[in-house]
Design an enzyme around this catalytic site. Structure first.
Site, PDB file in Angstrom:
ATOM      1  N   ASP A 191       9.624  -6.526  -6.226  1.00 35.05           N
ATOM      2  CA  ASP A 191       8.834  -7.065  -5.124  1.00 35.05           C
ATOM      3  C   ASP A 191       8.438  -8.425  -5.771  1.00 35.05           C
ATOM      4  OD1 ASP A 191       6.829  -8.247  -3.485  1.00 35.05           O
ATOM      5  OD2 ASP A 191       5.992  -6.030  -2.969  1.00 35.05           O
ATOM      6  N   ASP A 215      13.403   6.790   9.725  1.00 34.34           N
ATOM      7  CA  ASP A 215      12.233   6.959  10.784  1.00 34.34           C
ATOM      8  C   ASP A 215      12.265   5.850  11.995  1.00 34.34           C
ATOM      9  OD1 ASP A 215       9.903   8.613  11.808  1.00 34.34           O
ATOM     10  OD2 ASP A 215       8.724   6.742  10.950  1.00 34.34           O
ATOM     11  N   HIS A 225      10.164   7.587  14.943  1.00 36.43           N
ATOM     12  CA  HIS A 225       8.839   6.816  14.477  1.00 36.43           C
ATOM     13  C   HIS A 225       7.577   7.473  14.382  1.00 36.43           C
ATOM     14  CE1 HIS A 225       7.774   2.338  14.270  1.00 36.43           C
ATOM     15  NE2 HIS A 225       7.131   2.867  13.641  1.00 36.43           N
ATOM     16  N   GLU A 236      14.150   0.546  19.725  1.00 41.50           N
ATOM     17  CA  GLU A 236      13.496   1.796  19.851  1.00 41.50           C
ATOM     18  C   GLU A 236      12.920   1.648  21.383  1.00 41.50           C
ATOM     19  OE1 GLU A 236      10.582   2.450  16.954  1.00 41.50           O
ATOM     20  OE2 GLU A 236      11.963   2.619  15.268  1.00 41.50           O
ATOM     21  N   ALA A 273       3.331   7.467  11.290  1.00 40.64           N
ATOM     22  CA  ALA A 273       1.938   7.518  11.438  1.00 40.64           C
ATOM     23  C   ALA A 273       1.220   8.616  11.894  1.00 40.64           C
ATOM     24  CB  ALA A 273       1.119   6.248  12.058  1.00 40.64           C
ATOM     25  N   ARG A 283       0.823  -1.124   0.126  1.00 44.93           N
ATOM     26  CA  ARG A 283      -0.078  -0.112  -0.056  1.00 44.93           C
ATOM     27  C   ARG A 283       0.745   1.212   0.086  1.00 44.93           C
ATOM     28  NH1 ARG A 283      -2.633  -3.024   4.167  1.00 44.93           N
ATOM     29  NH2 ARG A 283      -4.590  -4.063   3.464  1.00 44.93           N
ATOM     30  N   ALA A 327      10.012   2.386   7.177  1.00 40.80           N
ATOM     31  CA  ALA A 327       9.291   0.960   7.345  1.00 40.80           C
ATOM     32  C   ALA A 327       9.229   0.336   8.726  1.00 40.80           C
ATOM     33  CB  ALA A 327       9.561   0.045   6.059  1.00 40.80           C
TER      34      ALA A 327
END
Length: 529
Positions: free
Chosen positions: A172, A258, A281, A263, A284, A152, A233
């Site tokens: 891919d 990111d 991160h 983490e 989102a 996506r 990702a």
């Protein structure tokens, strides 16, 4: 009346949907101390959480009436899925709500790496230095962007980059080629081709054993001098030590990152470089994505409670009492056979035909379902299970058909999977269960053999002539790889042999290449089950 408790803050839009739904009694407990929270959930039918609520076995012991857990986000690491499944609790997440946010964050990192905007901003704003020449950038227009992973997010990054005038090349192996070509991207079968031709590379794959440290020192050496790398990702897809070395040598012009392998990451050797742009991160983290996630999880929880669907379920309680003990063993075999096929083929599987013979014909649909779960688990960056597999298969274009096996066979119960991939290529693999807990592969593409599908397996095809297998053993021995089991099938009419070689540890790609260079070798692949 269903009682839904919101345990963590979600968007007002999601709250409004729950408030307006008939037969829903909503309670908001996001301000309750987490230690006391379970005591408020004894009669809850559903709860909605985010990452700050840990739902473990003790937590669930208080939730006597719980039917649904809604996770307002993608990750479910804070939820004990096994315990929830044992208790018959369906766990839902929202895998698509953050797609646009992650896409735009990737583009932001890409543009920063091209133009060094954070550096110029800091120097002008805080050091009051006007230095245009120092921050000379380069354009995205005309550059080649390599995208590893065309899901996506990867697809949306491709479309946006092409609107800038970039040329897009995609790697891919698990997508139909037309998915890339129909948007104007060029798809390649070999990762090396992407590495060598790209000015910028961004990765959007799941984090699996296959993709962990997918970009390492060897891959970076194949790239253009001055390459730009982006990772929004998963941490660990790029080897961080190799990134450091590439930046220090000047091979890498800039890095936008990111996510990190470990983490939270407040201090990292990569931070010493001015041409590294980092964020904690944040992929989102947009208001719009949080609205989408809140609305989506509210609707999914309502649908699940009312039995209207479980599209975003990440687990399911299997009704084991409806399946015989033999059936359960064949279901496990079907899933492993599906996983074997997707790892062996390493390409988009368009269709899988699942054939059953014997008593197991009574669980045909389940055999098809478990086969698709095995295939999909190696293909996509989502939790795949027995609820969402049909949705995910449809989304990826995977057709699953179940049929009765009508050919003559010596086995009382027999399972055959036939997969179609690439340009009408086809591969068949057959298996059976000889006795309790003795499931075996007994057939593959015309070769008869018997081996258990567990552990690290090398699948090696060669011209059937003296000395070839001996050389394989010598190479493995040279690299201290111990052979645990060896099975061989032969096609005398074609003069070919197929070997299943079980080894005690995973074999590197370089060792596989060394074996493939043997005179008489035809193909080689590794599978881990």
């Amino acid at each position: 009346m269903y009682r839904v408790v919101v345990c963590d803050t979600i968007s007002d839009a999601g709250i409004k949907i729950l408030q307006n739904e008939k037969d829903i009694e909503l309670q908001i407990k996001s301000d309750v101390d987490k230690k006391e929270l379970p005591r408020h959930l004894t009669d809850a039918d559903a709860i909605i959480t985010r990452s700050s609520t840990t739902i473990d076995k003790e937590f669930l012991s208080y939730c006597k009436n719980l039917k649904v857990i809604g996770r307002a986000g993608v990750g479910v690491d804070n939820i004990d899925l096994d315990e929830a499944s044992k208790r018959g609790i369906v766990v839902l997440n929202m895998p698509t709500g953050n797609t646009l946010a992650a896409t735009e964050h990737t583009m932001t990192h890409m543009l920063n790496c091209l133009r060094f905007m954070p550096n110029a901003n800091y120097e002008l704003k805080y050091k009051h230095t006007w230095n245009r020449k120092k921050w000379m950038g380069i354009e995205l227009y005309g550059k080649t962007l390599g995208i590893i992973g065309m899901g996506r997010i990867g697809t949306r990054v491709a479309i946006r980059a092409m609107s800038f005038g970039a040329n897009v090349v995609v790697y891919d192996p698990y997508i139909p080629k037309e998915k890339a070509t129909k948007i104007g991207a060029r798809i390649v079968d070999d990762l090396d081709e992407l590495l060598k031709s790209s000015d910028i590379i961004t990765i959007h794959t799941p984090k699996t054993e296959e993709t962990y440290n997918m970009i390492d020192k060897e891959e970076i050496e194949k790239m253009k001098d001055g390459v730009i790398l982006i990772n929004c990702a998963r941490g660990g897809l790029y080897n961080e030590k190799a990134l450091y070395e590439g930046l220090k040598s000047g091979k890498i012009r800039a890095l936008g990152i990111d996510v990190f392998e470990n983490e939270p990451q407040p201090n990292h050797p990569l931070f010493e470089f001015d041409n590294v742009f980092v964020t904690p991160h944040l992929g989102a983290n947009t208001y719009e994505s949080q609205v989408r996630v809140g609305e989506g999880i509210a609707r999914s929880v309502i649908d699940a409670l009312k039995g209207r669907g479980y599209e975003n379920a990440v687990n399911i309680k299997m009704e084991e009492e409806e399946i015989t003990e033999l059936g359960k063993q064949f279901l496990g075999l079907a899933e492993r056979m599906g996983s074997f096929l997707s790892q062996y083929i390493k390409s988009f599987i368009k269709k899988v035909e699942v054939y059953a013979h014997g008593e197991i014909e009574n669980c045909m649909n389940s055999l098809g379902l478990f086969s698709s779960v095995g295939i999909l688990k190696n293909m996509i960056d989502e939790h795949v299970n027995y609820v969402n597999a049909p949705y995910l298969a449809k989304e990826r274009g995977l057709q699953v058909e179940t049929k009765i096996y009508t050919k003559t066979t010596e086995f009382k119960n027999y399972l055959l999977l036939a997969a179609e991939y690439d340009d009408n290529k086809r591969i068949e693999i057959g298996g059976t269960v000889f006795e309790p807990n003795k499931a075996r592969i007994v057939y593959m593409d015309g070769f008869d053999m018997e081996i258990e599908l567990t552990g690290n397996i090398i699948v090696f095809k060669n011209h059937d002539k003296p000395g070839v297998i001996g050389k394989v053993g010598l190479i493995l021995g040279k690299h201290n790889i111990n052979i645990a089991d060896f099975r061989l099938g032969r096609k005398k009419d074609l003069g070919e042999a197929l070997s299943f070689i079980k080894v005690d540890q995973e074999v590197s790609d370089s060792i596989l290449k060394e074996i493939l260079d043997i005179d008489g070798a035809i193909s080689i692949a590794k599978v881990k089950l």
